[in-house]
Design a protein around this motif. Structure first.
Motif, PDB file in Angstrom:
ATOM      1  N   GLU A  19       0.826  -1.207   0.000  1.00 13.62           N
ATOM      2  CA  GLU A  19       0.000   0.000   0.000  1.00 13.62           C
ATOM      3  C   GLU A  19       0.858   1.255   0.000  1.00 13.62           C
ATOM      4  O   GLU A  19       0.489   2.290  -0.556  1.00 13.62           O
ATOM      5  CB  GLU A  19      -0.927   0.008   1.215  1.00 13.62           C
ATOM      6  N   ALA A  20       2.042   1.174   0.631  1.00 15.28           N
ATOM      7  CA  ALA A  20       2.927   2.335   0.668  1.00 15.28           C
ATOM      8  C   ALA A  20       3.415   2.698  -0.729  1.00 15.28           C
ATOM      9  O   ALA A  20       3.780   3.841  -1.001  1.00 15.28           O
ATOM     10  CB  ALA A  20       4.118   2.048   1.586  1.00 15.28           C
ATOM     11  N   VAL A  21       3.425   1.711  -1.626  1.00 15.16           N
ATOM     12  CA  VAL A  21       3.899   1.945  -2.987  1.00 15.16           C
ATOM     13  C   VAL A  21       2.743   2.281  -3.918  1.00 15.16           C
ATOM     14  O   VAL A  21       2.841   3.180  -4.751  1.00 15.16           O
ATOM     15  CB  VAL A  21       4.653   0.697  -3.504  1.00 15.16           C
ATOM     16  N   LEU A  22       1.632   1.571  -3.768  1.00 14.95           N
ATOM     17  CA  LEU A  22       0.515   1.715  -4.695  1.00 14.95           C
ATOM     18  C   LEU A  22      -0.410   2.839  -4.260  1.00 14.95           C
ATOM     19  O   LEU A  22      -1.535   2.636  -3.823  1.00 14.95           O
ATOM     20  CB  LEU A  22      -0.247   0.398  -4.807  1.00 14.95           C
ATOM     21  N   ARG A  23       0.070   4.050  -4.354  1.00 14.20           N
ATOM     22  CA  ARG A  23      -0.763   5.209  -4.057  1.00 14.20           C
ATOM     23  C   ARG A  23      -1.741   5.432  -5.201  1.00 14.20           C
ATOM     24  O   ARG A  23      -1.558   4.961  -6.315  1.00 14.20           O
ATOM     25  CB  ARG A  23       0.108   6.451  -3.848  1.00 14.20           C
ATOM     26  N   ARG A  24      -2.772   6.205  -4.903  1.00 18.44           N
ATOM     27  CA  ARG A  24      -3.859   6.384  -5.855  1.00 18.44           C
ATOM     28  C   ARG A  24      -3.942   7.836  -6.306  1.00 18.44           C
ATOM     29  O   ARG A  24      -3.822   8.768  -5.517  1.00 18.44           O
ATOM     30  CB  ARG A  24      -5.156   5.953  -5.165  1.00 18.44           C
ATOM     31  N   THR A  25      -4.142   8.024  -7.597  1.00 15.48           N
ATOM     32  CA  THR A  25      -4.480   9.315  -8.173  1.00 15.48           C
ATOM     33  C   THR A  25      -5.928   9.220  -8.647  1.00 15.48           C
ATOM     34  O   THR A  25      -6.346   8.175  -9.159  1.00 15.48           O
ATOM     35  CB  THR A  25      -3.557   9.666  -9.346  1.00 15.48           C
ATOM     36  N   VAL A  26      -6.698  10.296  -8.462  1.00 15.73           N
ATOM     37  CA  VAL A  26      -8.118  10.198  -8.779  1.00 15.73           C
ATOM     38  C   VAL A  26      -8.587  11.329  -9.687  1.00 15.73           C
ATOM     39  O   VAL A  26      -8.023  12.421  -9.687  1.00 15.73           O
ATOM     40  CB  VAL A  26      -8.981  10.192  -7.487  1.00 15.73           C
ATOM     41  N   ARG A  27      -9.617  11.017 -10.466  1.00 16.54           N
ATOM     42  CA  ARG A  27     -10.425  11.985 -11.198  1.00 16.54           C
ATOM     43  C   ARG A  27     -11.841  11.855 -10.659  1.00 16.54           C
ATOM     44  O   ARG A  27     -12.281  10.760 -10.308  1.00 16.54           O
ATOM     45  CB  ARG A  27     -10.440  11.717 -12.704  1.00 16.54           C
ATOM     46  N   VAL A  28     -12.574  12.954 -10.614  1.00 13.37           N
ATOM     47  CA  VAL A  28     -13.938  12.926 -10.097  1.00 13.37           C
ATOM     48  C   VAL A  28     -14.862  13.595 -11.111  1.00 13.37           C
ATOM     49  O   VAL A  28     -14.681  14.772 -11.450  1.00 13.37           O
ATOM     50  CB  VAL A  28     -14.048  13.644  -8.737  1.00 13.37           C
ATOM     51  N   LEU A  29     -15.822  12.825 -11.598  1.00 17.16           N
ATOM     52  CA  LEU A  29     -16.848  13.340 -12.505  1.00 17.16           C
ATOM     53  C   LEU A  29     -18.021  13.799 -11.653  1.00 17.16           C
ATOM     54  O   LEU A  29     -18.679  12.987 -11.015  1.00 17.16           O
ATOM     55  CB  LEU A  29     -17.280  12.258 -13.492  1.00 17.16           C
ATOM     56  N   VAL A  30     -18.266  15.083 -11.633  1.00 15.90           N
ATOM     57  CA  VAL A  30     -19.227  15.667 -10.699  1.00 15.90           C
ATOM     58  C   VAL A  30     -20.552  15.956 -11.409  1.00 15.90           C
ATOM     59  O   VAL A  30     -20.578  16.566 -12.487  1.00 15.90           O
ATOM     60  CB  VAL A  30     -18.680  16.969 -10.088  1.00 15.90           C
ATOM     61  N   THR A  31     -21.642  15.507 -10.770  1.00 19.44           N
ATOM     62  CA  THR A  31     -22.986  15.835 -11.256  1.00 19.44           C
ATOM     63  C   THR A  31     -23.782  16.461 -10.120  1.00 19.44           C
ATOM     64  O   THR A  31     -23.424  16.361  -8.950  1.00 19.44           O
ATOM     65  CB  THR A  31     -23.724  14.585 -11.775  1.00 19.44           C
ATOM     66  N   TRP A  32     -24.890  17.087 -10.505  1.00 15.25           N
ATOM     67  CA  TRP A  32     -25.833  17.641  -9.528  1.00 15.25           C
ATOM     68  C   TRP A  32     -27.226  17.569 -10.132  1.00 15.25           C
ATOM     69  O   TRP A  32     -27.508  18.176 -11.172  1.00 15.25           O
ATOM     70  CB  TRP A  32     -25.480  19.092  -9.191  1.00 15.25           C
ATOM     71  N   ARG A  33     -28.056  16.731  -9.529  1.00 10.20           N
ATOM     72  CA  ARG A  33     -29.430  16.548  -9.997  1.00 10.20           C
ATOM     73  C   ARG A  33     -29.500  16.248 -11.482  1.00 10.20           C
ATOM     74  O   ARG A  33     -30.327  16.789 -12.223  1.00 10.20           O
ATOM     75  CB  ARG A  33     -30.275  17.773  -9.648  1.00 10.20           C
ATOM     76  N   GLY A  34     -28.629  15.376 -11.928  1.00 14.67           N
ATOM     77  CA  GLY A  34     -28.620  14.964 -13.321  1.00 14.67           C
ATOM     78  C   GLY A  34     -27.820  15.857 -14.252  1.00 14.67           C
ATOM     79  O   GLY A  34     -27.607  15.509 -15.408  1.00 14.67           O
ATOM     80  N   GLU A  35     -27.370  17.003 -13.767  1.00 14.79           N
ATOM     81  CA  GLU A  35     -26.588  17.928 -14.599  1.00 14.79           C
ATOM     82  C   GLU A  35     -25.102  17.605 -14.466  1.00 14.79           C
ATOM     83  O   GLU A  35     -24.588  17.401 -13.373  1.00 14.79           O
ATOM     84  CB  GLU A  35     -26.841  19.370 -14.148  1.00 14.79           C
ATOM     85  N   ARG A  36     -24.409  17.573 -15.576  1.00 11.94           N
ATOM     86  CA  ARG A  36     -22.965  17.343 -15.550  1.00 11.94           C
ATOM     87  C   ARG A  36     -22.258  18.650 -15.211  1.00 11.94           C
ATOM     88  O   ARG A  36     -22.241  19.582 -16.004  1.00 11.94           O
ATOM     89  CB  ARG A  36     -22.481  16.829 -16.905  1.00 11.94           C
ATOM     90  N   ARG A  96     -25.579  22.923  -5.911  1.00  9.74           N
ATOM     91  CA  ARG A  96     -24.892  23.268  -7.161  1.00  9.74           C
ATOM     92  C   ARG A  96     -23.612  24.038  -6.868  1.00  9.74           C
ATOM     93  O   ARG A  96     -23.642  25.100  -6.249  1.00  9.74           O
ATOM     94  CB  ARG A  96     -25.784  24.115  -8.058  1.00  9.74           C
ATOM     95  N   PRO A  97     -22.463  23.488  -7.308  1.00  6.97           N
ATOM     96  CA  PRO A  97     -21.199  24.188  -7.058  1.00  6.97           C
ATOM     97  C   PRO A  97     -21.093  25.455  -7.897  1.00  6.97           C
ATOM     98  O   PRO A  97     -21.677  25.564  -8.984  1.00  6.97           O
ATOM     99  CB  PRO A  97     -20.137  23.169  -7.496  1.00  6.97           C
ATOM    100  N   LYS A  98     -20.322  26.399  -7.389  1.00 14.24           N
ATOM    101  CA  LYS A  98     -20.023  27.608  -8.137  1.00 14.24           C
ATOM    102  C   LYS A  98     -18.745  27.396  -8.933  1.00 14.24           C
ATOM    103  O   LYS A  98     -17.933  26.550  -8.608  1.00 14.24           O
ATOM    104  CB  LYS A  98     -19.878  28.798  -7.197  1.00 14.24           C
ATOM    105  N   GLY A  99     -18.562  28.206  -9.945  1.00 13.09           N
ATOM    106  CA  GLY A  99     -17.352  28.113 -10.744  1.00 13.09           C
ATOM    107  C   GLY A  99     -17.513  27.146 -11.895  1.00 13.09           C
ATOM    108  O   GLY A  99     -18.515  26.425 -12.027  1.00 13.09           O
ATOM    109  N   GLU A 100     -16.512  27.140 -12.761  1.00 13.05           N
ATOM    110  CA  GLU A 100     -16.539  26.309 -13.966  1.00 13.05           C
ATOM    111  C   GLU A 100     -15.509  25.194 -13.851  1.00 13.05           C
ATOM    112  O   GLU A 100     -14.394  25.391 -13.367  1.00 13.05           O
ATOM    113  CB  GLU A 100     -16.239  27.158 -15.200  1.00 13.05           C
ATOM    114  N   LEU A 101     -15.902  24.005 -14.308  1.00 14.32           N
ATOM    115  CA  LEU A 101     -14.998  22.867 -14.348  1.00 14.32           C
ATOM    116  C   LEU A 101     -14.881  22.375 -15.780  1.00 14.32           C
ATOM    117  O   LEU A 101     -15.770  22.620 -16.614  1.00 14.32           O
ATOM    118  CB  LEU A 101     -15.529  21.725 -13.473  1.00 14.32           C
ATOM    119  N   ALA A 102     -13.814  21.686 -16.074  1.00 18.24           N
ATOM    120  CA  ALA A 102     -13.642  21.110 -17.401  1.00 18.24           C
ATOM    121  C   ALA A 102     -14.725  20.067 -17.659  1.00 18.24           C
ATOM    122  O   ALA A 102     -15.125  19.328 -16.759  1.00 18.24           O
ATOM    123  CB  ALA A 102     -12.261  20.471 -17.507  1.00 18.24           C
TER     124      ALA A 102
END
Length: 428
Positions: A19-36, A96-102
């Motif tokens: 586990e000390a070697v296999l660290r994780r990098t993540v991406r998060v696809l965010v939705t809100w009430r069906g909106e991407r 609903r988050p503020k700001g723009e995401l890719a």
């Protein structure tokens, strides 16, 4: 169940080092009430385990400024054994988050096998159910829910209350109804199991009181070992009631036919021709192994199903067993063998001797030592069948957790059979 690497590394300490070697990098696809809303990351998180979603949710919340709930694993590039690599998740914002995401692409397709808690609607329904149940019990939540773990086998959520934390657990249709199992073991030893605060009618949502202490990985404290005798005592007492429990039948006799059904799916298992020949030979030998195990004299009873030390909690005084989602009917030697892969050889020898002594006391004239030897191949085949059940009932994106597990357990069954000392040698 713990994921593949921890199960098969030869011990939990090896998994810790990995586990000390296999660290994780993540991406998060965010939705809100069906909106991407958009995509966050990639960014690193400290825990490497894919199902450990707490740091993913916390990191996403820090960026978005609103709480989020991680719904499911979408995909993984790299990593192994349930950890590491680049893991992509779907998360639902609670406002609903503020700001723009890719923007992100078409990565959120539907799947008929998706778990309820892996959807925004299903998770909200589970959290609402827990909130109502806590209010009805006079123990309302005093703060926001903390998401701890989520994958195809369960979701786990910590809910603060004035009387201490409560835990919501969501489980799949192919898991045991844990409240029923807890009630069975609790009727024999109330301190062996968690306190159930509420359970839904079909056993897929469970509210548990907090179990203080620490998980017993490695069994560093000798007092933890008392869980062995207490489980054996409860199982011996439950033997006469096991058939009426409503649990899945994975007794050795039933396992023979289940294993033969699994071997019909050779294209999915990925075995070599030599391994397949050995697996088919073992199929012919199973009835004899089942008879030999029965001759050891241990009663078929209710099994925990995943009795490794990570499913014991210890508060310095006594141990409490948790996670009964793999409970079934079977031979108790399956539970007796389960800790071995998670312990040093020295500690396993101590666990083994205590288990043998406990069953010898409860069933005079039985041969629990021989039962542990004979049960090895059957236990591994039981896990092979169980892991195939996982694969048959989870969505495509989460099969990565368990792919290869049935074949790996078949190989272990063959190796274990060779070690039994039977005169019937495995072919090939």
């Amino acid at each position: 169940m713990r994921n593949s690497l921890a199960r098969r590394s030869g011990g939990f300490e090896t998994a810790r080092m990995a586990e000390a070697v296999l660290r994780r990098t993540v991406r998060v696809l965010v939705t809100w009430r069906g909106e991407r809303i958009g995509v966050l990351g990639p960014f690193p998180v400290e825990s490497g385990w894919w199902h450990d979603v707490a740091p993913v949710a916390a990191s996403a919340e820090a960026v978005l400024g609103v709480p989020v709930l991680v719904l499911r694993l979408v995909s993984v590039a790299g990593g192994e054994g349930g950890r590491g690599g680049l893991a992509t998740y779907h998360a639902e914002a609670t406002a609903r988050p503020k700001g723009e995401l890719a923007a992100f692409g078409d990565e959120l397709g539907k799947d008929p096998l998706r778990s309820d808690w892996a959807t925004a609607e299903g998770l909200r329904a589970a959290l609402d159910w827990a909130d109502d149940a806590l209010r009805a019990s006079g123990r309302p939540a005093t703060g926001p829910v903390e998401q701890v773990k989520s994958w195809n086998l369960s979701g786990l959520y910590r809910i603060p209350t004035a009387k201490g934390p409560a835990w919501l657990k969501t489980t799949p249709s192919f898991g045991a109804a844990e409240a029923r199992v807890i009630d069975l073991f609790g009727s024999m030893d109330p301190q062996l199991v968690p306190v159930v605060l509420a359970a839904d009618g079909v056993g897929r949502r469970l509210l548990l009181d907090h179990v203080p202490g620490e998980d017993c990985w490695g069994l560093p404290d000798d007092s933890m070992l008392s869980a062995i005798e207490r489980l054996v005592a409860a199982q011996a007492a439950l033997a006469g009631r096991a058939a009426a429990s409503g649990l899945d039948d994975r007794t050795p006799g039933r396992l023979v036919s289940m294993y033969r059904e699994l071997l019909l799916r050779t294209d999915e298992l990925g075995l070599t021709s030599a391994e397949l020949a050995q697996a088919e030979h073992l199929s012919n030998e199973l009835p004899y192994l089942a008879i030999e195990l029965a001759a050891c004299g241990l009663p078929e009873t209710v099994l925990h199903g995943d009795f490794h030390p990570g499913n014991w909690r210890f508060d310095g005084w006594c141990s409490v067993l948790v996670d009964f989602s793999d409970a079934c009917l079977g031979n108790p030697a399956f539970d007796g063998l389960r800790p071995r892969a998670f312990l040093s050889e020295e500690r396993w020898a101590q666990v083994r001797e205590r288990w043998i002594a406990a069953w010898s006391a409860h069933v005079p004239g039985s041969d629990p030592a021989r039962a542990l030897e004979v049960a090895g191949p059957l236990m591994h085949l039981a896990y092979a069948v169980r892991y195939q059940t996982f694969l048959d009932n989870i969505e495509a994106g989460e099969r990565i957790y368990h792919e290869g597990d049935p074949a790996a357990e078949l190989r272990r069954a063959i190796a274990s059979y060779r070690a039994v000392g039977s005169q019937r040698a495995i072919g090939g």
